[in-house]
Design an enzyme around this catalytic site. Structure first.
Site, short mmCIF file in Angstrom:
data_model
loop_
_atom_site.label_atom_id
_atom_site.label_comp_id
_atom_site.label_asym_id
_atom_site.label_seq_id
_atom_site.Cartn_x
_atom_site.Cartn_y
_atom_site.Cartn_z
N ILE A 36 0.83 -1.21 0.00
CA ILE A 36 0.00 0.00 0.00
C ILE A 36 0.86 1.27 0.00
CG2 ILE A 36 -0.37 0.28 2.50
CD1 ILE A 36 -2.96 0.66 -0.36
N SER B 282 11.97 0.76 6.72
CA SER B 282 11.49 -0.55 6.29
C SER B 282 12.66 -1.50 6.35
CB SER B 282 10.98 -0.44 4.84
OG SER B 282 9.92 -1.32 4.60
N ARG B 283 12.36 -2.77 6.61
CA ARG B 283 13.47 -3.74 6.68
C ARG B 283 14.00 -4.05 5.28
NH1 ARG B 283 9.81 -7.85 9.93
NH2 ARG B 283 8.74 -7.42 7.98
N LYS C 146 -5.51 1.89 7.86
CA LYS C 146 -6.62 1.12 8.42
C LYS C 146 -6.23 -0.35 8.46
CE LYS C 146 -8.12 -1.47 5.83
NZ LYS C 146 -7.72 -2.58 4.90
N ASP D 115 -10.12 -7.52 6.69
CA ASP D 115 -9.11 -6.52 6.29
C ASP D 115 -9.67 -5.66 5.16
OD1 ASP D 115 -6.20 -5.46 6.30
OD2 ASP D 115 -6.62 -5.96 4.22
P1 NAP Z 1 2.42 -5.52 3.35
O1 NAP Z 1 2.89 -5.12 1.99
O2 NAP Z 1 2.39 -6.97 3.68
O3 NAP Z 1 3.23 -4.83 4.52
C1 NAP Z 1 3.69 -3.51 4.50
C2 NAP Z 1 5.12 -3.44 5.01
O4 NAP Z 1 5.13 -3.53 6.43
C3 NAP Z 1 5.97 -4.60 4.55
O5 NAP Z 1 6.50 -4.36 3.29
C4 NAP Z 1 7.03 -4.70 5.62
O6 NAP Z 1 8.12 -3.93 5.23
C5 NAP Z 1 6.36 -4.10 6.84
N1 NAP Z 1 6.10 -5.15 7.81
C6 NAP Z 1 5.33 -6.25 7.64
N2 NAP Z 1 5.30 -6.99 8.76
C7 NAP Z 1 6.11 -6.34 9.65
C8 NAP Z 1 6.50 -6.61 10.98
N3 NAP Z 1 6.05 -7.69 11.64
N4 NAP Z 1 7.29 -5.73 11.60
C9 NAP Z 1 7.72 -4.63 10.96
N5 NAP Z 1 7.40 -4.34 9.68
C10 NAP Z 1 6.59 -5.19 9.04
O7 NAP Z 1 0.96 -4.94 3.65
P2 NAP Z 1 0.08 -3.85 2.86
O8 NAP Z 1 -0.79 -4.52 1.88
O9 NAP Z 1 0.94 -2.74 2.40
O10 NAP Z 1 -0.87 -3.43 4.06
C11 NAP Z 1 -0.41 -2.63 5.13
C12 NAP Z 1 -1.60 -1.96 5.75
O11 NAP Z 1 -2.28 -1.21 4.73
C13 NAP Z 1 -2.64 -2.95 6.31
O12 NAP Z 1 -3.17 -2.47 7.51
C14 NAP Z 1 -3.72 -2.99 5.23
O13 NAP Z 1 -5.01 -3.24 5.76
C15 NAP Z 1 -3.64 -1.57 4.69
N6 NAP Z 1 -4.14 -1.48 3.29
C16 NAP Z 1 -3.74 -2.39 2.34
C17 NAP Z 1 -4.28 -2.33 1.06
C18 NAP Z 1 -3.88 -3.31 -0.02
O14 NAP Z 1 -4.52 -3.32 -1.09
N7 NAP Z 1 -2.88 -4.14 0.16
C19 NAP Z 1 -5.20 -1.33 0.75
C20 NAP Z 1 -5.53 -0.39 1.71
C21 NAP Z 1 -4.98 -0.47 2.98
P3 NAP Z 1 9.61 -4.47 5.52
O15 NAP Z 1 9.59 -5.97 5.45
O16 NAP Z 1 10.44 -3.84 4.43
O17 NAP Z 1 9.92 -3.96 6.87
#
Ligand code: NAP
Length: 302
Positions: free
Chosen positions: A12, A34-35, A88, A166
């Site tokens: 996101i 970010s990691r 969110k 989610d």
């Molecule tokens: P994601 O790509 O799986 O995670 C986002 C980043 O968070 C990862 O790239 C990772 O970066 C970091 N991360 C993940 N687990 C972690 C941990 N345990 N500790 C520290 N850093 C961690 O998820 P996303 O889809 O972007 O979603 C993130 C948020 O945005 C959620 O709450 C989701 O509901 C919301 N969202 C998502 C979407 C969608 O379409 N995907 C849409 C709207 C809102 P590093 O590994 O580089 O640290």
């Protein structure tokens, strides 16, 4: 322009936050934490504490991490006197968000629990139209393909990941935003894959004849629809709130400005020294997970 740091450079952040910040006159993306993820041309940190200590010029932190790890980052940012914007859902639990709200108040910083779907084109006019209507029934039909929108994101099926809620919480953010009356959950069927800790599908029934069908196994056309029947006509929000149709007449359609609108709102909150904390959508998810009947279904693998 205000210096901002994005934390959690994943799906996101890349899809929405970076373009929204870069397209705004209010913000300059000054650092990322970010990691693994980075953004070209922007200073990147892997250690959040180091960023907070070194970049004292950055006053605002936007947290794009999944909900479970997010609280610790938010608490540290507030303790370091930074304003905080939360993706969110705003936390893994309601009590966490409550705690953050109190901390932000005590520290005199802004806390913003964002709900991007509330910024969709049709939502504000839908709320305005419904304000003086008598609602007779409401149905949410929120069905998408988890493999397409959350490829290999195991956290969505781990405790705190909320499973189908989610995306489903986006529908709840819209419905809690537009409804002219309160409603509360009566029953829920929750379908848990036998190898997962969160549901992949759910059917919910609330008071006021509000119902919802959420499913993450939908291939082909995707459905993000809300239909509200009133004594004065039918309101339909399609495409996640971006199209508003009243009695088959298209009222609103246009470019999706959800994330730019969130950053506009954050700029306004920081400027006025206000916070915006709303957990109404999350209360319904918590209620579903409290009251829901658990049904075990086939295992799920990405
Ligand atoms: P994601 O790509 O799986 O995670 C986002 C980043 O968070 C990862 O790239 C990772 O970066 C970091 N991360 C993940 N687990 C972690 C941990 N345990 N500790 C520290 N850093 C961690 O998820 P996303 O889809 O972007 O979603 C993130 C948020 O945005 C959620 O709450 C989701 O509901 C919301 N969202 C998502 C979407 C969608 O379409 N995907 C849409 C709207 C809102 P590093 O590994 O580089 O640290």
């Amino acid at each position: 322009m205000t210096a901002i740091c994005l934390v959690g450079i994943g799906k996101i952040a890349v899809d929405q936050h970076v373009p929204a910040i870069n397209g705004s006159d209010d913000w300059t993306l000054a650092a990322t934490v970010s990691r693994a993820g980075t953004v070209d041309g922007v200073q990147s940190f892997t250690d959040f504490d180091k960023m907070l200590a070194e970049r004292t010029d950055i006053s605002v932190i936007s947290l794009c991490l999944p909900p479970v790890p997010r609280y610790d980052y938010a608490a540290k940012a507030i303790a370091a006197g930074r304003h905080v914007m939360l993706e969110k859902p705003p936390g893994a639990t309601l009590a966490e968000v409550d705690a953050l709200e109190m901390m932000a108040k005590a520290a005199g910083v802004t806390l913003y629990t964002t709900w991007h779907s509330r910024m969709a084109n049709g939502v504000a006019p839908a709320k305005a139209w419904l304000a003086d209507k008598l609602v007779t029934s409401t149905h949410i039909n929120w069905k998408e393909d988890v493999r397409r929108w959350h490829p290999d994101q195991d956290w969505v099926f781990a405790p705190g990941g909320m499973g189908v809620f989610d995306p489903g919480i986006n529908a709840l953010s819209i419905v809690t935003g537009i409804m002219p009356m309160p409603f509360h959950l009566l029953s829920a069927d929750l379908h848990f894959p036998e190898n997962c800790d969160t549901p992949i599908a759910a059917q919910l029934h609330w008071t006021e004849n509000v119902s919802g069908d959420f499913d993450w196994r939908q291939t082909g056309p995707q459905s993000w629809d809300i239909t509200v029947e009133t004594t004065s006509g039918t309101l339909a929000l399609r495409d996640g709130g971006n199209r508003l149709i009243i009695d088959d007449r298209e009222i609103t359609a246009g470019d999706n400005r959800e994330y730019p609108a969130l950053y506009d709102r954050m700029a306004e909150l920081v400027k006025t020294g206000a916070s915006e904390v709303d957990v109404a959508p999350m209360i319904h998810v918590a209620d579903a997970l409290t009251l829901g009947k658990r049904i075990t279904v086939d295992p799920f693998h990405f």
